[in-house]
Each structure stands twice: as structure tokens, then as C-alpha cells.
Design a protein around this motif. Sequence first.
Motif, mmCIF file in Angstrom:
data_model
loop_
_atom_site.group_PDB
_atom_site.id
_atom_site.type_symbol
_atom_site.label_atom_id
_atom_site.label_comp_id
_atom_site.label_asym_id
_atom_site.label_seq_id
_atom_site.Cartn_x
_atom_site.Cartn_y
_atom_site.Cartn_z
ATOM 1 N N HIS A 1 -0.890 -0.942 -4.455
ATOM 2 C CA HIS A 1 0.067 -1.024 -5.556
ATOM 3 C C HIS A 1 -0.291 -2.144 -6.530
ATOM 4 O O HIS A 1 -0.024 -2.060 -7.718
ATOM 5 N N LYS A 2 -0.952 -3.168 -6.035
ATOM 6 C CA LYS A 2 -1.274 -4.334 -6.859
ATOM 7 C C LYS A 2 -2.505 -4.111 -7.746
ATOM 8 O O LYS A 2 -2.460 -4.352 -8.944
ATOM 9 N N CYS A 3 -3.623 -3.637 -7.153
ATOM 10 C CA CYS A 3 -4.863 -3.510 -7.926
ATOM 11 C C CYS A 3 -5.326 -2.063 -8.130
ATOM 12 O O CYS A 3 -6.361 -1.832 -8.739
ATOM 13 N N ALA A 4 -4.590 -1.096 -7.594
ATOM 14 C CA ALA A 4 -4.852 0.342 -7.754
ATOM 15 C C ALA A 4 -6.129 0.822 -7.061
ATOM 16 O O ALA A 4 -6.626 1.904 -7.362
ATOM 17 N N THR A 5 -6.664 0.063 -6.121
ATOM 18 C CA THR A 5 -7.833 0.497 -5.359
ATOM 19 C C THR A 5 -7.439 1.650 -4.436
ATOM 20 O O THR A 5 -6.401 1.615 -3.786
ATOM 21 N N LEU A 6 -8.281 2.682 -4.375
ATOM 22 C CA LEU A 6 -8.092 3.801 -3.458
ATOM 23 C C LEU A 6 -9.043 3.641 -2.284
ATOM 24 O O LEU A 6 -10.220 3.318 -2.467
ATOM 25 N N PHE A 7 -8.547 3.858 -1.060
ATOM 26 C CA PHE A 7 -9.398 3.807 0.116
ATOM 27 C C PHE A 7 -8.800 4.673 1.209
ATOM 28 O O PHE A 7 -7.647 5.077 1.135
ATOM 29 N N SER A 8 -9.594 4.989 2.215
ATOM 30 C CA SER A 8 -9.149 5.845 3.321
ATOM 31 C C SER A 8 -9.108 5.059 4.611
ATOM 32 O O SER A 8 -9.905 4.139 4.820
ATOM 33 N N THR A 9 -8.182 5.446 5.487
ATOM 34 C CA THR A 9 -8.141 4.904 6.842
ATOM 35 C C THR A 9 -8.201 6.076 7.803
ATOM 36 O O THR A 9 -7.723 7.168 7.501
ATOM 37 N N ILE A 10 -8.812 5.849 8.955
ATOM 38 C CA ILE A 10 -8.871 6.853 10.010
ATOM 39 C C ILE A 10 -8.118 6.290 11.198
ATOM 40 O O ILE A 10 -8.477 5.232 11.723
ATOM 41 N N GLU A 11 -7.047 6.975 11.598
ATOM 42 C CA GLU A 11 -6.214 6.510 12.692
ATOM 43 C C GLU A 11 -6.412 7.401 13.913
ATOM 44 O O GLU A 11 -6.368 8.615 13.800
ATOM 45 N N LEU B 1 0.825 -1.198 0.000
ATOM 46 C CA LEU B 1 0.000 0.000 0.000
ATOM 47 C C LEU B 1 0.861 1.250 0.000
ATOM 48 O O LEU B 1 1.915 1.289 0.629
ATOM 49 N N LEU B 2 0.377 2.280 -0.685
ATOM 50 C CA LEU B 2 1.034 3.580 -0.702
ATOM 51 C C LEU B 2 0.142 4.587 0.003
ATOM 52 O O LEU B 2 -1.074 4.580 -0.183
ATOM 53 N N VAL B 3 0.727 5.482 0.799
ATOM 54 C CA VAL B 3 -0.031 6.572 1.397
ATOM 55 C C VAL B 3 0.028 7.734 0.415
ATOM 56 O O VAL B 3 1.099 8.248 0.102
ATOM 57 N N ILE B 4 -1.122 8.132 -0.085
ATOM 58 C CA ILE B 4 -1.220 9.201 -1.070
ATOM 59 C C ILE B 4 -1.328 10.558 -0.380
ATOM 60 O O ILE B 4 -0.735 11.533 -0.818
ATOM 61 N N ASP B 5 -2.091 10.615 0.719
ATOM 62 C CA ASP B 5 -2.358 11.882 1.397
ATOM 63 C C ASP B 5 -2.641 11.622 2.868
ATOM 64 O O ASP B 5 -3.261 10.616 3.209
ATOM 65 N N SER B 6 -2.163 12.506 3.752
ATOM 66 C CA SER B 6 -2.455 12.426 5.188
ATOM 67 C C SER B 6 -2.983 13.774 5.659
ATOM 68 O O SER B 6 -2.406 14.809 5.332
ATOM 69 N N ARG B 7 -4.060 13.728 6.441
ATOM 70 C CA ARG B 7 -4.644 14.963 6.972
ATOM 71 C C ARG B 7 -4.970 14.792 8.442
ATOM 72 O O ARG B 7 -5.802 13.951 8.802
ATOM 73 N N PRO B 8 -4.331 15.586 9.293
ATOM 74 C CA PRO B 8 -4.687 15.526 10.717
ATOM 75 C C PRO B 8 -6.027 16.216 10.960
ATOM 76 O O PRO B 8 -6.329 17.245 10.362
ATOM 77 N N LYS B 9 -6.850 15.594 11.809
ATOM 78 C CA LYS B 9 -8.131 16.169 12.222
ATOM 79 C C LYS B 9 -8.294 15.911 13.710
ATOM 80 O O LYS B 9 -8.479 14.763 14.105
ATOM 81 N N ARG C 1 -5.886 9.080 6.352
ATOM 82 C CA ARG C 1 -4.899 8.790 5.314
ATOM 83 C C ARG C 1 -5.597 8.196 4.095
ATOM 84 O O ARG C 1 -6.424 7.302 4.210
ATOM 85 N N ARG C 2 -5.265 8.723 2.941
ATOM 86 C CA ARG C 2 -5.749 8.190 1.670
ATOM 87 C C ARG C 2 -4.692 7.208 1.184
ATOM 88 O O ARG C 2 -3.506 7.539 1.111
ATOM 89 N N ARG C 3 -5.088 5.987 0.890
ATOM 90 C CA ARG C 3 -4.142 4.939 0.504
ATOM 91 C C ARG C 3 -4.498 4.369 -0.869
ATOM 92 O O ARG C 3 -5.653 4.397 -1.285
ATOM 93 N N LYS C 4 -3.461 3.838 -1.530
ATOM 94 C CA LYS C 4 -3.646 3.203 -2.837
ATOM 95 C C LYS C 4 -2.927 1.868 -2.836
ATOM 96 O O LYS C 4 -1.775 1.767 -2.414
#
Length: 60
Positions: free
Chosen positions: A36-46, A17-25, A31-34
Motif C-alpha cells: 500500500h505504501k510503495c505499490a510494489t507487486l510481489f508473490s508469496t507461496i504458502e 500489504l493487500l492481497v490482490i489474488d489467491s490461487r490454490p495449487k 498469493r499476489r500481494r501489493k
Amino acid sequence: MSNRDGLKCPVCTSHMLLVIDSRPKRDTIVRRRKCHKCATLFSTIEVISDTKGQPIKETA
């Protein structure tokens, strides 16, 4: 590119997985992630926590 925290792509279950963007709230990081294998974009909330794993609460 490979992550060490056990996250997997929700589509193909790859760990590449690649981290495309991180935003503190407030007490979280979005974090917006992509995949590398199937190019799916998804977000995680940490949630930011203290050393004991408890979420940090703001004091007003």
C-alpha cells in the motif's frame, strides 16, 4: 490492510500489504500481494500444513 503474520514489503519493509489474488495449487497457495505504501507487486507461496506445522503429504 495491515497483516498480522509478519510479512513485509521486500522494497520498503512496510507491513501495509493487500492481497490482490489467491490461487490454490496442490498443497500450496500462491498469493499476489501489493504494498500500500510503495505499490510494489510481489508473490508469496504458502505451504498448507497440519496443526503441528508439518507439510501435508498427499497419499496416492
